[in-house]
Design an enzyme around this catalytic site. Sequence first.
Site, PDB file in Angstrom:
ATOM      1  N   THR A 197       9.546  -8.702   3.406  1.00 14.06           N
ATOM      2  CA  THR A 197       9.128  -7.545   4.200  1.00 14.06           C
ATOM      3  C   THR A 197       8.880  -7.931   5.655  1.00 14.06           C
ATOM      4  O   THR A 197       8.613  -9.093   5.954  1.00 14.06           O
ATOM      5  CB  THR A 197       7.858  -6.887   3.608  1.00 14.06           C
ATOM      6  N   ARG A 198       8.998  -6.922   6.544  1.00 14.99           N
ATOM      7  CA  ARG A 198       8.644  -7.121   7.954  1.00 14.99           C
ATOM      8  C   ARG A 198       7.680  -6.029   8.398  1.00 14.99           C
ATOM      9  O   ARG A 198       7.431  -5.833   9.563  1.00 14.99           O
ATOM     10  CB  ARG A 198       9.889  -7.111   8.861  1.00 14.99           C
ATOM     11  N   HIS A 202       1.713  -1.177   1.894  1.00 14.29           N
ATOM     12  CA  HIS A 202       0.775  -0.168   1.412  1.00 14.29           C
ATOM     13  C   HIS A 202       0.891  -0.083  -0.105  1.00 14.29           C
ATOM     14  O   HIS A 202       1.540  -0.918  -0.737  1.00 14.29           O
ATOM     15  CB  HIS A 202       1.072   1.170   2.092  1.00 14.29           C
ATOM     16  N   HIS A 205       4.388  -0.263  -1.824  1.00  6.97           N
ATOM     17  CA  HIS A 205       4.967  -1.613  -1.904  1.00  6.97           C
ATOM     18  C   HIS A 205       4.313  -2.410  -3.017  1.00  6.97           C
ATOM     19  O   HIS A 205       4.964  -3.175  -3.727  1.00  6.97           O
ATOM     20  CB  HIS A 205       4.774  -2.369  -0.586  1.00  6.97           C
ATOM     21  N   ARG A 291      16.054  -0.132  -0.600  1.00  6.23           N
ATOM     22  CA  ARG A 291      16.925   0.805   0.093  1.00  6.23           C
ATOM     23  C   ARG A 291      17.102   0.330   1.534  1.00  6.23           C
ATOM     24  O   ARG A 291      16.144  -0.076   2.166  1.00  6.23           O
ATOM     25  CB  ARG A 291      16.200   2.160   0.078  1.00  6.23           C
TER      26      ARG A 291
END
Length: 570
Positions: A197-198, A202, A205, A291
Amino acid sequence: MGAFKEPHGGVLKELYLGESAADEEKLKARDYKSWDLTQRQLCDVELILNGAFSPIDGFLPRADYDSVLESMRLQSGILWPIPITLDVDATFADEIGEGDMIALRDREGVLVATMEVTDIWTPDKTHEAVSVFGTDDVNHPGVDYLMNYGNEVYLGGRLRGIEPPVHYDFKLLRDSPSELRGRFRKMGWRKVVAFQTRNPMHRAHQELTIRAAREHEADLLIHPVVGITRPGDIDPFTRVRCYELIAQKYPEQTTALSLLNLAMRMAGPREAVWHGIIRKNYGCTHFIVGRDHAGPAAPDGGAPYYGPYDAQELFAKHQDELDITMVPFQQLVYVEDKAQYLPVNETTPDMKIQTITGTEFRRRLSEGLEIPDWYSYPEIIEELSKVYPPRHKMGFTVFFTGLPSSGKSTIANALLVKLKENGTRPVTLLDGDIVRKNLSSELGFSKEHRDLNILRIGFVASEITKNGGIAICAPIAPYRVIRRKVREMVEAVGGFIEVHVSTPVEVCEKRDRKGLYAKARAGTLKGFTGIDDPYDEPENAEVVIDTVALTPDLAAHRVVVKLETMGFIR
Ligand code: PPS
């Protein structure tokens, strides 16, 4: 098997020399030409040296580069989607020849690695952009970097590691592939799902990662990128504090957090494959591909660069040789009547679905509005609200501009007192004369000097604004282009309110508080604004004040009212 997954290409390429060999190399490097690594290059060097980019053992030589562009493979036939290249300027390239050794240094001059240069060439960047990113549109951040920031010549060659790049922050959360493999071994983990992730994480996730781990009966590695991400992303310090907070909400025995100092390219499908290879090198067995993985936002009004599931498709196509299992994921949405998250393709039309877009989330943060519990944890919202403070807590700059003797300083002084009375933040006045005495004493009134003067004011104002204070600036600032630059600098870190003191030149000349109009008319003072030097009228000032009709007190009051309307004070 499990955490002892073979690295890509079979061997973990750890390239640091032993202590005495490194000392010897350091001595020799005194005679090598030195290249100061850019931030992106330093990220690449770190991951080449610690084995995260195995089987790569240096910057790609030309044949590998061509082959990666054409077929996503190294010359050896091993799958490798992203060209890892050392770009240098022509002056440096002219000083060296193939076969030379060069020293690679960080910004402070510390020797990180040496490189035996085997190839020097000038790449066709448009061809590279189209091959890697599928486009040569410079609105794509990866293409923009390649075309507008990268240097023109590439060097290829093997690296020898001297010293790992230094990090001053979050040291305990940074692991090399062998360190992370060691952690997995200690924990007895055999199957590990990695989550890339970048963005801050929340509840959606969290739900997604827990589901992924459960579905595969695996443990979970939260592996966020902290090197270089998309321009405009939340700063890594804030993000890591958020990751630390959310990590506490997972079961301790089955979840690990580690930071990856990767410089992302935002290359969508090719990038997803690259991310998978890197996680395999870190010992993971599974990798979540969501996605639009690593895809940049669509250009204004244009179509997205990649289809939402292109990355998953490319990964799936190479699944066998990648030898790390893709865990494809649909977007999760919150179903209110079930009080739970579900993948979007498992929802039915009768369900009440709740969503908050990223833009809406930021709006709520900056306006201090409520963010529901189902969306995120209060601790994370608190952390993020420091980056998106509500306007009444944000720093801002009031930038007066107008002709000499138009009344800028008088109104600015009145405003200073009113804002001090309000007392919510520290206030600094950067009046034209004060600045010319303290910051710009060596400057005159040529266009270059005026621009420099205004840029200095803009720099100081943006620093004050960034740190939550109020800057009041009151220079003439006669040129539009440079005023726009200052606005951009300040708006990147807080609020900017331009006040045009539009007193007509005849009135200013009549006032002539310093007697300079008279001198300009007499020809003893050259290049005086309003007489023989231009003043570009502002087009989009937030406030326009004509002092013929207003007292300084009322003029300052109008600015206060505007600040209240905009929400900066209350
Ligand atoms: S600039 O153009 O924004 O850099 O000018 P600034 O720093 O605000 O100028 C401050 C005062 O310098 C006096 N001064 C001149 N102004 C314009 N043109 C020329 N050639 C010039 N020479 C001296 C002028 O009185 C400015 O003060 P104010 O308070 O605006 O009258």
